[in-house]
Scaffold this active site. Structure first.
Site, PDB file in Angstrom:
ATOM      1  N   GLY A  78     -58.582  75.348 -61.889  1.00 24.18           N
ATOM      2  CA  GLY A  78     -57.998  74.641 -63.039  1.00 24.18           C
ATOM      3  C   GLY A  78     -58.832  74.784 -64.303  1.00 24.18           C
ATOM      4  NE  ARG A  79     -64.758  73.491 -62.265  1.00 23.28           N
ATOM      5  CZ  ARG A  79     -64.319  73.105 -61.077  1.00 23.28           C
ATOM      6  NH1 ARG A  79     -63.191  72.425 -60.988  1.00 23.28           N
ATOM      7  NH2 ARG A  79     -64.991  73.394 -59.980  1.00 23.28           N
ATOM      8  CD  GLU A 127     -63.015  69.113 -62.358  1.00 23.79           C
ATOM      9  OE1 GLU A 127     -62.600  67.965 -62.619  1.00 23.79           O
ATOM     10  OE2 GLU A 127     -62.290  70.111 -62.439  1.00 23.79           O
ATOM     11  CE  LYS A 144     -55.235  76.038 -58.369  1.00 23.33           C
ATOM     12  NZ  LYS A 144     -56.643  76.293 -58.169  1.00 23.33           N
ATOM     13  CE  LYS A 195     -57.305  63.653 -59.009  1.00 20.15           C
ATOM     14  NZ  LYS A 195     -56.867  65.000 -58.671  1.00 20.15           N
ATOM     15  CG  HIS A 226     -74.731  62.717 -91.462  1.00 12.80           C
ATOM     16  ND1 HIS A 226     -75.559  62.361 -92.506  1.00 12.80           N
ATOM     17  CD2 HIS A 226     -74.435  64.030 -91.644  1.00 12.80           C
ATOM     18  CE1 HIS A 226     -75.722  63.410 -93.298  1.00 12.80           C
ATOM     19  NE2 HIS A 226     -75.058  64.441 -92.796  1.00 12.80           N
ATOM     20  CD  GLU A 273     -54.233  61.408 -64.211  1.00  8.79           C
ATOM     21  OE1 GLU A 273     -53.697  62.078 -63.297  1.00  8.79           O
ATOM     22  OE2 GLU A 273     -55.387  60.938 -64.115  1.00  8.79           O
TER      23      GLU A 273
END
Ligand code: F6P
Length: 569
Positions: A283-284, A369, A223, A528, A400, A229
């Protein structure tokens, strides 16, 4: 009392509003004192409980069974009164109509416009945004069709067989989850889709090992187009491609999904190869936007549109259904009930579908978030618990692994079970066996096994009295563990779209109940900033003051780090 609930969108200072002192909260608190002593075994003496506490929508094919919750009709009334007083409906209208409800970033929240399948305009700052949204959808349609039909070629004239999405957070988790969930719908035109998100070089290295530059297309999804990253991974991919095919090849092998045209161009991607989205898409919440391009490449644009249709269906349901029949609202108030009154520390999402194996990871960002906040609409620190800690794995794998703790541990963990009547695949009797577990687990969690039942069972098995005495306490299941069961007729792009939107609106509703801004994310900043301070220290280009722990860890890293190694890419 009423004025304290007044609608706020800009975070104006309003001192001394205390949510927990409202009559609606206090009603719930008093009611909790009664309900905490109630067992689901007793509540289910009412044979009509399923009819009273479930919503079956046959148009989309979703049954939402919330009867296995520690509630009665009074609980529901108190919870829905709370939601009404909190003005959930009015706030949702504000969201859908483009008001800047994300007041700390002064942004509207309009991911719902991206899937607006009606011809109705959506106004943003007085202008209809639907023409721009539809233009990007058209561009995505053409691009994904060309790519799948082999008309978009690489620099050496080869067909694209591998698409690599480089993005992180919302620019990764949504499209990655959807591509996994709808994998069955891949066809002979489908390229392989890879996702690279982590700045750890291992992530991109292992993808580059598998692909050939001549047949590969990189989608740089960000965005902001500034995320460390993503830009680091994109630069590495670019360097790799240029080394093999030359600088000119970038035009055929890189496209961008972003709101930041300037940065995209600076990176070296032609603006024509950029798919735009806008600040009003968080973004999410962005998988419905250009960020969904890998989905369209993977399953085809028609199916991507079906995904949008499913979400649109849920949007209308959320806006139009009365609270008593509103799936996201009921899911939200139940989560609120457990979080704030039963003091549940976490919440599990358990999809009984291997295709949904990334669903919980996706929801973790969307939920945590969004609602991991402690400042309310009045800009004051809140004094109650907000946000859910979400976790989970697909069934039956989780059974399990961690279900033991849910059944017999000391923690109280409400669960959502998600299952499908008709999965896309048909493999022997696997599905019946899977679904037998889907039905069995909520039943076991709700009703458990009493001491008397265990005692009888052990007696019948012929064990000695001493062994019965020894084993009985270990074999007792207290039960009374609440669950929702979401049973969906088919796993299709449409139902998946509806399921995702259901959770988005649940999260939105909880944000309103807790009076937090679900659409900013200031909490990700500090780490960050500090990483940027530390980075030059690792190559001895800077030295900064740190606490003694951080200082010594950095020193060990610098002392032991091998240098002059050959690069893998
Ligand atoms: O983790 C913080 C965050 O800003 C998320 O909200 C976002 O989804 C992610 O980083 C990626 O951001 P971008 O799409 O701008 O690269």
């Amino acid at each position: 009392m009423n004025n304290v609930w007044q609608i706020k969108t800009k975070g104006e200072f309003m001192a001394k509003f205390n949510l927990t002192k409202t009559s609606q909260w206090q009603n719930l608190e008093k009611h909790f004192e009664v309900m905490k002593e109630v067992h689901l075994r007793d509540l289910f003496k009412n044979e009509n409980r399923f009819d009273e506490f479930s919503i079956c929508d046959n148009n989309i094919g979703i049954t939402f069974d919330y009867s296995k919750n520690i509630i009665n009709s009074e609980t529901l009334r108190f919870l829905l009164d709370f939601a009404k007083e909190a003005k959930v409906h009015q706030y949702s209208e504000k969201m859908f109509s483009g008001e800047k409800i994300n007041w700390t970033e002064k942004r509207a929240v309009l991911h719902t416009a991206l899937r607006n399948r009606s011809s109705k305009p959506v106004l943003f700052d007085g202008k209809d945004i639907m023409p721009s949204i539809n233009a990007v959808l058209e561009k995505m349609k053409k691009f994904s069709r060309d790519l799948r039909e082999g008309k978009w070629l690489g620099a050496t004239g080869k067909k694209i067989t591998d698409v690599v999405n480089i993005g992180i957070g919302g620019s990764d988790l949504g499209p990655r989850m959807v591509c996994e969930a709808l994998k069955f719908y891949a066809d002979s035109s489908t390229p392989a889709v890879h996702f690279v998100s982590n700045i750890d070089g291992a992530d991109i290295l292992e993808v580059l090992k598998k692909i050939n530059p001549e047949n590969s297309l990189f989608i740089v999804a960000s965005k902001t187009f500034t995320t460390l990253e993503t830009i680091t991974n994109a630069l590495t991919a670019r360097k790799w491609l240029v080394a093999k095919l030359g600088e000119k090849a970038v035009a055929n092998h890189f496209v961008a999904l972003s709101t930041n045209a300037k940065k995209v161009v600076e990176f070296g991607i032609d603006e024509n190869n950029m798919f735009e989205f806008w600040d009003f898409v968080g973004g999410r919440y962005s998988l419905w936007s250009a960020i969904g391009l890998p989905i369209a490449c993977f399953i085809g644009f028609d199916k991507f549109e079906e995904l949008l249709e499913g979400a649109y269906y849920m949007d209308k349901h959320f806006l139009e259904a009365p609270f008593e029949k509103n799936i996201p609202v009921i899911a939200a108030v139940l989560g609120f009930w457990y979080n704030n009154f039963f003091k549940a520390e976490s919440y599990t999402i358990l999809p009984y579908s291997q295709y949904l194996h990334r669903f919980t990871a996706y929801l973790q960002q969307c939920d945590m978030e969004s609602n991991g906040k402690t400042i309310n609409f009045e800009n004051e620190k809140i004094n109650y618990s907000t946000g859910s800690i979400l976790w989970g794995e697909p069934g039956t794998n989780g059974q399990h692994s961690f279900y033991q703790l849910i059944h017999q541990g000391s923690k109280f963990i409400p669960c959502d079970f998600i299952g499908f009547v008709n999965p896309p695949e048909n493999v022997g009797d696997h599905h019946e066996k899977l679904m037998a577990n889907f039905f069995a687990q909520p039943e076991a969690l709700a009703f458990g096994l009493t001491k008397d039942e265990v005692y009888d069972e052990l007696t019948k098995s012929g064990l000695s009295f001493a062994d019965i005495e020894l084993l009985t306490p270990h074999k007792v299941f207290e039960g009374n563990k609440p669950t929702n069961s979401i049973l969906i007729d088919n796993l299709t792009p449409k139902t998946l779209g509806a399921l995702i939107a259901l959770y988005e609106h649940k999260i939105f509703t909880q944000g309103i109940l807790w009076r937090v801004n679900s659409f900013d994310q200031w909490g990700v900043q500090l780490g960050k900033v500090l990483a940027n301070v530390i980075l030059p220290e690792l190559s001895k280009k800077a030295q900064n003051p740190h606490d003694c722990s951080t200082k010594n860890l950095i020193k060990i890293f610098i002392d032991k780090k091998k240098t002059n190694l050959q690069e893998n890419i």
